[in-house]
Design a protein around this motif. Sequence first.
Motif, PDB file in Angstrom:
ATOM      1  N   VAL A   8       0.855  -1.182   0.000  1.00 54.23           N
ATOM      2  CA  VAL A   8       0.000   0.000   0.000  1.00 54.23           C
ATOM      3  C   VAL A   8       0.894   1.236   0.000  1.00 54.23           C
ATOM      4  O   VAL A   8       1.718   1.421   0.898  1.00 54.23           O
ATOM      5  CB  VAL A   8      -0.934   0.019   1.224  1.00 54.23           C
ATOM      6  CG1 VAL A   8      -1.766   1.300   1.241  1.00 54.23           C
ATOM      7  CG2 VAL A   8      -1.850  -1.204   1.220  1.00 54.23           C
ATOM      8  N   ILE A   9       0.745   2.070  -1.014  1.00 54.15           N
ATOM      9  CA  ILE A   9       1.524   3.302  -1.145  1.00 54.15           C
ATOM     10  C   ILE A   9       0.631   4.473  -0.749  1.00 54.15           C
ATOM     11  O   ILE A   9      -0.436   4.675  -1.342  1.00 54.15           O
ATOM     12  CB  ILE A   9       2.030   3.495  -2.584  1.00 54.15           C
ATOM     13  CG1 ILE A   9       2.845   2.275  -3.040  1.00 54.15           C
ATOM     14  CG2 ILE A   9       2.862   4.767  -2.696  1.00 54.15           C
ATOM     15  CD1 ILE A   9       3.119   2.254  -4.535  1.00 54.15           C
ATOM     16  N   ILE A  10       1.054   5.238   0.241  1.00 49.96           N
ATOM     17  CA  ILE A  10       0.306   6.418   0.668  1.00 49.96           C
ATOM     18  C   ILE A  10       1.261   7.605   0.630  1.00 49.96           C
ATOM     19  O   ILE A  10       2.259   7.632   1.357  1.00 49.96           O
ATOM     20  CB  ILE A  10      -0.272   6.261   2.087  1.00 49.96           C
ATOM     21  CG1 ILE A  10      -1.000   4.923   2.256  1.00 49.96           C
ATOM     22  CG2 ILE A  10      -1.229   7.421   2.388  1.00 49.96           C
ATOM     23  CD1 ILE A  10      -1.538   4.681   3.658  1.00 49.96           C
ATOM     24  N   ALA A  11       0.963   8.586  -0.197  1.00 49.03           N
ATOM     25  CA  ALA A  11       1.850   9.738  -0.355  1.00 49.03           C
ATOM     26  C   ALA A  11       1.018  10.997  -0.579  1.00 49.03           C
ATOM     27  O   ALA A  11      -0.134  10.938  -1.005  1.00 49.03           O
ATOM     28  CB  ALA A  11       2.794   9.523  -1.545  1.00 49.03           C
ATOM     29  N   GLY A  12       1.644  12.131  -0.254  1.00 46.61           N
ATOM     30  CA  GLY A  12       1.013  13.399  -0.576  1.00 46.61           C
ATOM     31  C   GLY A  12       0.003  13.911   0.426  1.00 46.61           C
ATOM     32  O   GLY A  12      -0.695  14.893   0.151  1.00 46.61           O
ATOM     33  N   ILE A  13      -0.107  13.274   1.585  1.00 43.15           N
ATOM     34  CA  ILE A  13      -1.005  13.757   2.640  1.00 43.15           C
ATOM     35  C   ILE A  13      -0.188  13.959   3.913  1.00 43.15           C
ATOM     36  O   ILE A  13       0.939  13.495   4.029  1.00 43.15           O
ATOM     37  CB  ILE A  13      -2.185  12.794   2.892  1.00 43.15           C
ATOM     38  CG1 ILE A  13      -1.688  11.428   3.397  1.00 43.15           C
ATOM     39  CG2 ILE A  13      -3.032  12.636   1.646  1.00 43.15           C
ATOM     40  CD1 ILE A  13      -2.809  10.463   3.788  1.00 43.15           C
ATOM     41  N   GLY A  14      -0.778  14.646   4.880  1.00 46.33           N
ATOM     42  CA  GLY A  14      -0.079  14.911   6.133  1.00 46.33           C
ATOM     43  C   GLY A  14       0.094  13.662   6.975  1.00 46.33           C
ATOM     44  O   GLY A  14      -0.662  12.691   6.842  1.00 46.33           O
ATOM     45  N   ILE A  59       0.964  -7.084   4.782  1.00 47.33           N
ATOM     46  CA  ILE A  59       0.962  -5.767   4.142  1.00 47.33           C
ATOM     47  C   ILE A  59       2.300  -5.062   4.351  1.00 47.33           C
ATOM     48  O   ILE A  59       2.800  -4.974   5.471  1.00 47.33           O
ATOM     49  CB  ILE A  59      -0.147  -4.853   4.701  1.00 47.33           C
ATOM     50  CG1 ILE A  59      -1.470  -5.594   4.835  1.00 47.33           C
ATOM     51  CG2 ILE A  59      -0.319  -3.620   3.816  1.00 47.33           C
ATOM     52  CD1 ILE A  59      -2.529  -4.799   5.566  1.00 47.33           C
ATOM     53  N   ASP A  60       2.859  -4.549   3.275  1.00 49.82           N
ATOM     54  CA  ASP A  60       3.949  -3.593   3.345  1.00 49.82           C
ATOM     55  C   ASP A  60       3.390  -2.224   2.977  1.00 49.82           C
ATOM     56  O   ASP A  60       2.402  -2.120   2.237  1.00 49.82           O
ATOM     57  CB  ASP A  60       5.079  -3.953   2.382  1.00 49.82           C
ATOM     58  CG  ASP A  60       5.886  -5.161   2.847  1.00 49.82           C
ATOM     59  OD1 ASP A  60       5.722  -5.576   4.007  1.00 49.82           O
ATOM     60  OD2 ASP A  60       6.667  -5.697   2.033  1.00 49.82           O
ATOM     61  N   PHE A  61       4.031  -1.179   3.489  1.00 49.79           N
ATOM     62  CA  PHE A  61       3.606   0.185   3.196  1.00 49.79           C
ATOM     63  C   PHE A  61       4.797   1.011   2.721  1.00 49.79           C
ATOM     64  O   PHE A  61       5.896   0.896   3.266  1.00 49.79           O
ATOM     65  CB  PHE A  61       3.037   0.866   4.438  1.00 49.79           C
ATOM     66  CG  PHE A  61       1.769   0.264   4.973  1.00 49.79           C
ATOM     67  CD1 PHE A  61       0.526   0.711   4.543  1.00 49.79           C
ATOM     68  CD2 PHE A  61       1.822  -0.751   5.922  1.00 49.79           C
ATOM     69  CE1 PHE A  61      -0.642   0.156   5.052  1.00 49.79           C
ATOM     70  CE2 PHE A  61       0.657  -1.307   6.438  1.00 49.79           C
ATOM     71  CZ  PHE A  61      -0.580  -0.853   5.998  1.00 49.79           C
ATOM     72  N   ILE A  62       4.567   1.839   1.718  1.00 48.58           N
ATOM     73  CA  ILE A  62       5.501   2.907   1.383  1.00 48.58           C
ATOM     74  C   ILE A  62       4.793   4.210   1.708  1.00 48.58           C
ATOM     75  O   ILE A  62       3.738   4.518   1.141  1.00 48.58           O
ATOM     76  CB  ILE A  62       5.939   2.874  -0.093  1.00 48.58           C
ATOM     77  CG1 ILE A  62       6.776   1.615  -0.364  1.00 48.58           C
ATOM     78  CG2 ILE A  62       6.750   4.127  -0.435  1.00 48.58           C
ATOM     79  CD1 ILE A  62       7.271   1.494  -1.799  1.00 48.58           C
ATOM     80  N   LEU A  63       5.360   4.973   2.636  1.00 48.58           N
ATOM     81  CA  LEU A  63       4.720   6.171   3.163  1.00 48.58           C
ATOM     82  C   LEU A  63       5.577   7.394   2.857  1.00 48.58           C
ATOM     83  O   LEU A  63       6.778   7.399   3.125  1.00 48.58           O
ATOM     84  CB  LEU A  63       4.531   6.045   4.681  1.00 48.58           C
ATOM     85  CG  LEU A  63       3.847   4.757   5.169  1.00 48.58           C
ATOM     86  CD1 LEU A  63       3.893   4.682   6.692  1.00 48.58           C
ATOM     87  CD2 LEU A  63       2.408   4.687   4.670  1.00 48.58           C
ATOM     88  N   CYS A  64       4.948   8.424   2.302  1.00 48.63           N
ATOM     89  CA  CYS A  64       5.674   9.655   2.003  1.00 48.63           C
ATOM     90  C   CYS A  64       4.799  10.848   2.380  1.00 48.63           C
ATOM     91  O   CYS A  64       4.146  11.451   1.531  1.00 48.63           O
ATOM     92  CB  CYS A  64       6.057   9.700   0.523  1.00 48.63           C
ATOM     93  SG  CYS A  64       7.071  11.129   0.078  1.00 48.63           S
ATOM     94  N   PRO A  65       4.749  11.186   3.670  1.00 49.27           N
ATOM     95  CA  PRO A  65       3.908  12.295   4.120  1.00 49.27           C
ATOM     96  C   PRO A  65       4.548  13.641   3.808  1.00 49.27           C
ATOM     97  O   PRO A  65       5.759  13.735   3.566  1.00 49.27           O
ATOM     98  CB  PRO A  65       3.818  12.063   5.623  1.00 49.27           C
ATOM     99  CG  PRO A  65       5.100  11.383   5.965  1.00 49.27           C
ATOM    100  CD  PRO A  65       5.445  10.522   4.780  1.00 49.27           C
ATOM    101  N   ILE A  66       3.739  14.682   3.842  1.00 49.11           N
ATOM    102  CA  ILE A  66       4.257  16.021   3.546  1.00 49.11           C
ATOM    103  C   ILE A  66       4.574  16.806   4.819  1.00 49.11           C
ATOM    104  O   ILE A  66       5.139  17.887   4.734  1.00 49.11           O
ATOM    105  CB  ILE A  66       3.273  16.809   2.659  1.00 49.11           C
ATOM    106  CG1 ILE A  66       1.890  16.874   3.311  1.00 49.11           C
ATOM    107  CG2 ILE A  66       3.188  16.189   1.273  1.00 49.11           C
ATOM    108  CD1 ILE A  66       0.880  17.703   2.522  1.00 49.11           C
ATOM    109  N   ARG A  67       4.213  16.283   5.985  1.00 50.35           N
ATOM    110  CA  ARG A  67       4.545  16.926   7.256  1.00 50.35           C
ATOM    111  C   ARG A  67       4.262  15.928   8.392  1.00 50.35           C
ATOM    112  O   ARG A  67       3.818  14.833   8.150  1.00 50.35           O
ATOM    113  CB  ARG A  67       3.759  18.224   7.465  1.00 50.35           C
ATOM    114  CG  ARG A  67       2.262  18.072   7.297  1.00 50.35           C
ATOM    115  CD  ARG A  67       1.529  19.403   7.337  1.00 50.35           C
ATOM    116  NE  ARG A  67       0.120  19.211   7.034  1.00 50.35           N
ATOM    117  CZ  ARG A  67      -0.401  19.228   5.805  1.00 50.35           C
ATOM    118  NH1 ARG A  67       0.400  19.448   4.767  1.00 50.35           N
ATOM    119  NH2 ARG A  67      -1.688  19.049   5.613  1.00 50.35           N
ATOM    120  N   GLN A  68       4.548  16.350   9.612  1.00 51.73           N
ATOM    121  CA  GLN A  68       4.302  15.541  10.816  1.00 51.73           C
ATOM    122  C   GLN A  68       5.050  14.200  10.774  1.00 51.73           C
ATOM    123  O   GLN A  68       4.503  13.157  11.119  1.00 51.73           O
ATOM    124  CB  GLN A  68       2.800  15.304  11.019  1.00 51.73           C
ATOM    125  CG  GLN A  68       2.024  16.536  11.404  1.00 51.73           C
ATOM    126  CD  GLN A  68       0.928  16.893  10.402  1.00 51.73           C
ATOM    127  OE1 GLN A  68       0.512  16.093   9.586  1.00 51.73           O
ATOM    128  NE2 GLN A  68       0.453  18.122  10.467  1.00 51.73           N
TER     129      GLN A  68
END
Length: 238
Positions: free
Chosen positions: A94-100, A120-129
């Motif tokens: 699950v790729i989650i990017a572009g959110i806080g 489940i593996d995750f790739i996470l790229c938040p924009i803050r926090q």
Amino acid sequence: MKLSKRLSQIEALIGHDYTHIWDTCCDHGFLGTHLIEQQRAAHVHLVDIVPELISPLDDKLKALFSNAHNSKWQTHCIDVSELPLQQYEGKHLVIIAGIGGDLMIQCLKKLLSNHPTADIDFILCPIRQLYSLRQQLIAFDMRLKQEVLVKENNKYYEILFVSSQKGSHPKEPPLSSITPVGREIWQAENEEQTKIVEEYREITLQHYKRMLRGANNPALNEIIQAYQALAPVTDSRN
């Protein structure tokens, strides 16, 4: 299709051992389309909650892959936290990017609660926090596969590749624990990356110091001390 530097780095982390890849918050679907073209998984899912984005994307993918018999993909107009993983057997990325980071924490809590035994593996790229997100990943007892720092258009992005599974394949090294401020992102392979790492550390420290002005917040002091305690930037080639 040329991907941005950030999306290219996310794509570079992805192996071929996934049955399903979920490109969530996919926007215009650049990454997901690339993954379909590269046949990086048996099934690629493109997810966004905005109908005005998903509908034209669905039409675009039908036109691009109408004759590609080996390309299995699907679009979903749903919230990230509501991914129907239980409907699909196999290993998920699950790729989650572009959110806080705070919103990302909410999504992860719901997904992990809904699918406690899923692989489940995750790739996470938040924009803050980032600090809050890392602390929550530690609380989830998740494991780190890789972490990368990227600079794009004068913005800095931490990309975290993590797993809900605490073990690893027998032929692979054991997965690392996640740390509050990171380890691998503070290493560099060349002068350009050394500069990026040093800039990011200084910008991050100044951000938390500004937040601390006029506030008696022990948590902020703890965060500042954690970044100040980092060792000097090291060259991972040595």
